[in-house]
Motif scaffolding. Structure first.
Motif, PDB file in Angstrom:
ATOM      1  N   ASP A  34       0.828  -1.197   0.000  1.00  0.00           N
ATOM      2  CA  ASP A  34       0.000   0.000   0.000  1.00  0.00           C
ATOM      3  C   ASP A  34       0.873   1.261   0.000  1.00  0.00           C
ATOM      4  O   ASP A  34       1.939   1.297   0.620  1.00  0.00           O
ATOM      5  CB  ASP A  34      -0.901   0.041   1.226  1.00  0.00           C
ATOM      6  CG  ASP A  34      -1.971  -1.035   1.216  1.00  0.00           C
ATOM      7  OD1 ASP A  34      -2.200  -1.631   0.150  1.00  0.00           O
ATOM      8  OD2 ASP A  34      -2.575  -1.274   2.282  1.00  0.00           O
ATOM      9  N   ALA A  35       0.384   2.275  -0.678  1.00  0.00           N
ATOM     10  CA  ALA A  35       0.950   3.624  -0.567  1.00  0.00           C
ATOM     11  C   ALA A  35      -0.154   4.480   0.057  1.00  0.00           C
ATOM     12  O   ALA A  35      -0.801   5.277  -0.616  1.00  0.00           O
ATOM     13  CB  ALA A  35       1.374   4.155  -1.924  1.00  0.00           C
ATOM     14  N   CYS A  40       2.153   8.416   3.136  1.00  0.00           N
ATOM     15  CA  CYS A  40       2.510   9.571   2.315  1.00  0.00           C
ATOM     16  C   CYS A  40       2.796  10.792   3.183  1.00  0.00           C
ATOM     17  O   CYS A  40       3.843  11.439   3.047  1.00  0.00           O
ATOM     18  CB  CYS A  40       1.379   9.856   1.341  1.00  0.00           C
ATOM     19  SG  CYS A  40       1.590  11.370   0.386  1.00  0.00           S
ATOM     20  N   LEU A  41       1.874  11.118   4.078  1.00  0.00           N
ATOM     21  CA  LEU A  41       2.049  12.310   4.906  1.00  0.00           C
ATOM     22  C   LEU A  41       3.246  12.166   5.841  1.00  0.00           C
ATOM     23  O   LEU A  41       3.971  13.144   6.090  1.00  0.00           O
ATOM     24  CB  LEU A  41       0.781  12.579   5.701  1.00  0.00           C
ATOM     25  CG  LEU A  41      -0.448  12.954   4.857  1.00  0.00           C
ATOM     26  CD1 LEU A  41      -1.652  13.163   5.758  1.00  0.00           C
ATOM     27  CD2 LEU A  41      -0.195  14.186   4.011  1.00  0.00           C
ATOM     28  N   ALA A  42       3.475  10.963   6.346  1.00  0.00           N
ATOM     29  CA  ALA A  42       4.648  10.740   7.192  1.00  0.00           C
ATOM     30  C   ALA A  42       5.933  10.969   6.401  1.00  0.00           C
ATOM     31  O   ALA A  42       6.912  11.526   6.920  1.00  0.00           O
ATOM     32  CB  ALA A  42       4.615   9.328   7.774  1.00  0.00           C
ATOM     33  N   THR A  50       5.934  20.503   2.824  1.00  0.00           N
ATOM     34  CA  THR A  50       4.693  21.023   3.394  1.00  0.00           C
ATOM     35  C   THR A  50       3.465  20.625   2.598  1.00  0.00           C
ATOM     36  O   THR A  50       2.436  20.256   3.172  1.00  0.00           O
ATOM     37  CB  THR A  50       4.755  22.561   3.472  1.00  0.00           C
ATOM     38  OG1 THR A  50       5.935  22.947   4.178  1.00  0.00           O
ATOM     39  CG2 THR A  50       3.529  23.117   4.179  1.00  0.00           C
ATOM     40  N   PHE A  51       3.544  20.707   1.271  1.00  0.00           N
ATOM     41  CA  PHE A  51       2.386  20.493   0.408  1.00  0.00           C
ATOM     42  C   PHE A  51       2.647  19.358  -0.577  1.00  0.00           C
ATOM     43  O   PHE A  51       3.797  19.107  -0.969  1.00  0.00           O
ATOM     44  CB  PHE A  51       2.059  21.771  -0.379  1.00  0.00           C
ATOM     45  CG  PHE A  51       1.755  22.960   0.485  1.00  0.00           C
ATOM     46  CD1 PHE A  51       0.517  23.087   1.088  1.00  0.00           C
ATOM     47  CD2 PHE A  51       2.705  23.942   0.703  1.00  0.00           C
ATOM     48  CE1 PHE A  51       0.222  24.186   1.896  1.00  0.00           C
ATOM     49  CE2 PHE A  51       2.431  25.041   1.500  1.00  0.00           C
ATOM     50  CZ  PHE A  51       1.187  25.159   2.104  1.00  0.00           C
ATOM     51  N   TYR A 238      13.124   8.776  -0.941  1.00  0.00           N
ATOM     52  CA  TYR A 238      12.632  10.145  -1.047  1.00  0.00           C
ATOM     53  C   TYR A 238      13.780  11.135  -0.913  1.00  0.00           C
ATOM     54  O   TYR A 238      13.877  12.109  -1.661  1.00  0.00           O
ATOM     55  CB  TYR A 238      11.576  10.386   0.026  1.00  0.00           C
ATOM     56  CG  TYR A 238      10.654  11.534  -0.274  1.00  0.00           C
ATOM     57  CD1 TYR A 238       9.384  11.314  -0.782  1.00  0.00           C
ATOM     58  CD2 TYR A 238      11.048  12.856  -0.050  1.00  0.00           C
ATOM     59  CE1 TYR A 238       8.520  12.365  -1.064  1.00  0.00           C
ATOM     60  CE2 TYR A 238      10.195  13.911  -0.328  1.00  0.00           C
ATOM     61  CZ  TYR A 238       8.938  13.656  -0.838  1.00  0.00           C
ATOM     62  OH  TYR A 238       8.089  14.698  -1.133  1.00  0.00           O
ATOM     63  N   ALA A 239      14.657  10.883   0.048  1.00  0.00           N
ATOM     64  CA  ALA A 239      15.785  11.787   0.261  1.00  0.00           C
ATOM     65  C   ALA A 239      16.663  11.871  -0.983  1.00  0.00           C
ATOM     66  O   ALA A 239      17.217  12.946  -1.282  1.00  0.00           O
ATOM     67  CB  ALA A 239      16.598  11.319   1.464  1.00  0.00           C
TER      68      ALA A 239
END
Length: 269
Positions: A34-35, A40-42, A50-51, A238-239
Motif C-alpha cells: 500500500d501507498a 505519504c504524509l509521514a 509542506t504540500f 525520497y531523500a
C-alpha cells in the motif's frame, strides 16, 4: 540557510493507493504494498515537505474515491484525476470544489491513443479550460507535439511528467523534447522535474534537467518526487530525489522557484 531559502517545499507529483482498490483492466503495474495516505504524509513530514499534489494513479482508472477522501481531510493536498469522458460539468465542478485541479492523460504506454480531436476529448479539454484546470500529460516523443497542440488549442494548460521522459537516442535533440521546450516558451506548458531514475540511457536525465532548468527554471519547472516510485519501489528513496534536485539546481534562488514559488502559484492559488 539553504533549508530556509527552499521552504516551503511542494511535492508536485506523488501517488496514494491501497492494494484493495479496484485495479483497472490492462494496468501496467501491480503494487506489492500500500501507498496509504498515512505513509505519504509521514514521508512528507520526515523530509520537510509542506504540500503535496497527488497524481492520479492510472492503474486504478477512474476510481478516484481514495484520493477524494484524502483531499477532504488534508488541506495541504491537491490532486489530478483520471476522467470519465461522460461526466458532465456538474460532476467536474464538484471535483474542483473538493481540491482536484486537472485531469491526467497517461498515454505513453499506449501503442495507439484515442483521437484527441474527437468530440468527447474536445469537450473535456474545453471544460478543463473553463474550470481553470490543467492536463497532466505523459506521452511518447513522436506524438507529444500533436497532443500538446490539441490541449493548447482548447485553452487548457499542460503539465508534462518526468522531465518529458524523452529516453531516445536523440536525447535532448529529439524533436519531441524540442517541441516540449517550445511549448514551455509559448507559456501554457510546465514540466515536472522528477523521475530521473526512469531514464534508461546513462546520463541523459542529467542532460535533460540542465536543458529544462535553462529553458524555464524560474517559472515553468516544478519539482516532484514521484513517490512511491512505482516499478522502482525500494530502489529509490525520497531523500535521494531531493538530493538529485540540489545537484540539478545548485542555485538556491532558482531551487526555491522550482520547489516552492512556482508550484504554490500553480496548484494552490
Amino acid at each position: 540557510m539553504t533549508a530556509q531559502v527552499d521552504a516551503p517545499l511542494v511535492d508536485s507529483h506523488l501517488h496514494i493507493y491501497t492494494r484493495d482498490m479496484p485495479i483497472a483492466d490492462g494496468a501496467w503495474h501491480h503494487p506489492g504494498e500500500d501507498a496509504s495516505i498515512e505513509r505519504c504524509l509521514a514521508m512528507l513530514d520526515a523530509n520537510g515537505v509542506t504540500f503535496g499534489v497527488i497524481s492520479a494513479a492510472s492503474i486504478y482508472g477512474t476510481y478516484n474515491d481514495y484520493v477524494r477522501a484524502a483531499l477532504k481531510k488534508h488541506k495541504r493536498l491537491r490532486a489530478t484525476l483520471m476522467p470519465d469522458l461522460d461526466w458532465d460539468i456538474r460532476i467536474l465542478e464538484q471535483y474542483r470544489d473538493e481540491g482536484f485541479l486537472g485531469i491526467r492523460l497517461l498515454w505513453r504506454p499506449k501503442e495507439t491513443t484515442p483521437d484527441i480531436n474527437s468530440e468527447p476529448y474536445r469537450r473535456i479539454l474545453r471544460r478543463c479550460a473553463d474550470l481553470g484546470w490543467h492536463v497532466h500529460l505523459t506521452e511518447r516523443p513522436e506524438r507529444i507535439a500533436h497532443t500538446i497542440a490539441a490541449i493548447e488549442n482548447a485553452g487548457a494548460n499542460v503539465v508534462l511528467d518526468h522531465m518529458v521522459l524523452i529516453d531516445t537516442d536523440e536525447g535532448v535533440n529529439d524533436p519531441g523534447f524540442k517541441a516540449a521546450l517550445a511549448a514551455m516558451d509559448r507559456g501554457k506548458t510546465w514540466v515536472k522535474m522528477s523521475g530521473g531514475f526512469r531514464f534508461k540511457k546513462p546520463g541523459l536525465a542529467d542532460q535533460v534537467a540542465r536543458e529544462l532548468v535553462a529553458a524555464g527554471g524560474w517559472d515553468r519547472v516544478m519539482w516532484a518526487s514521484d513517490w512511491p516510485f512505482a516499478g522502482f519501489e525500494h530502489k529509490v528513496t525520497y531523500a535521494e530525489t531531493l538530493a538529485k534536485l540540489a545537484e540539478w539546481v545548485p542555485d538556491p534562488a532558482m531551487r526555491h522557484c522550482i520547489t516552492g514559488r512556482t508550484p504554490l502559484r500553480f496548484f494552490f492559488t
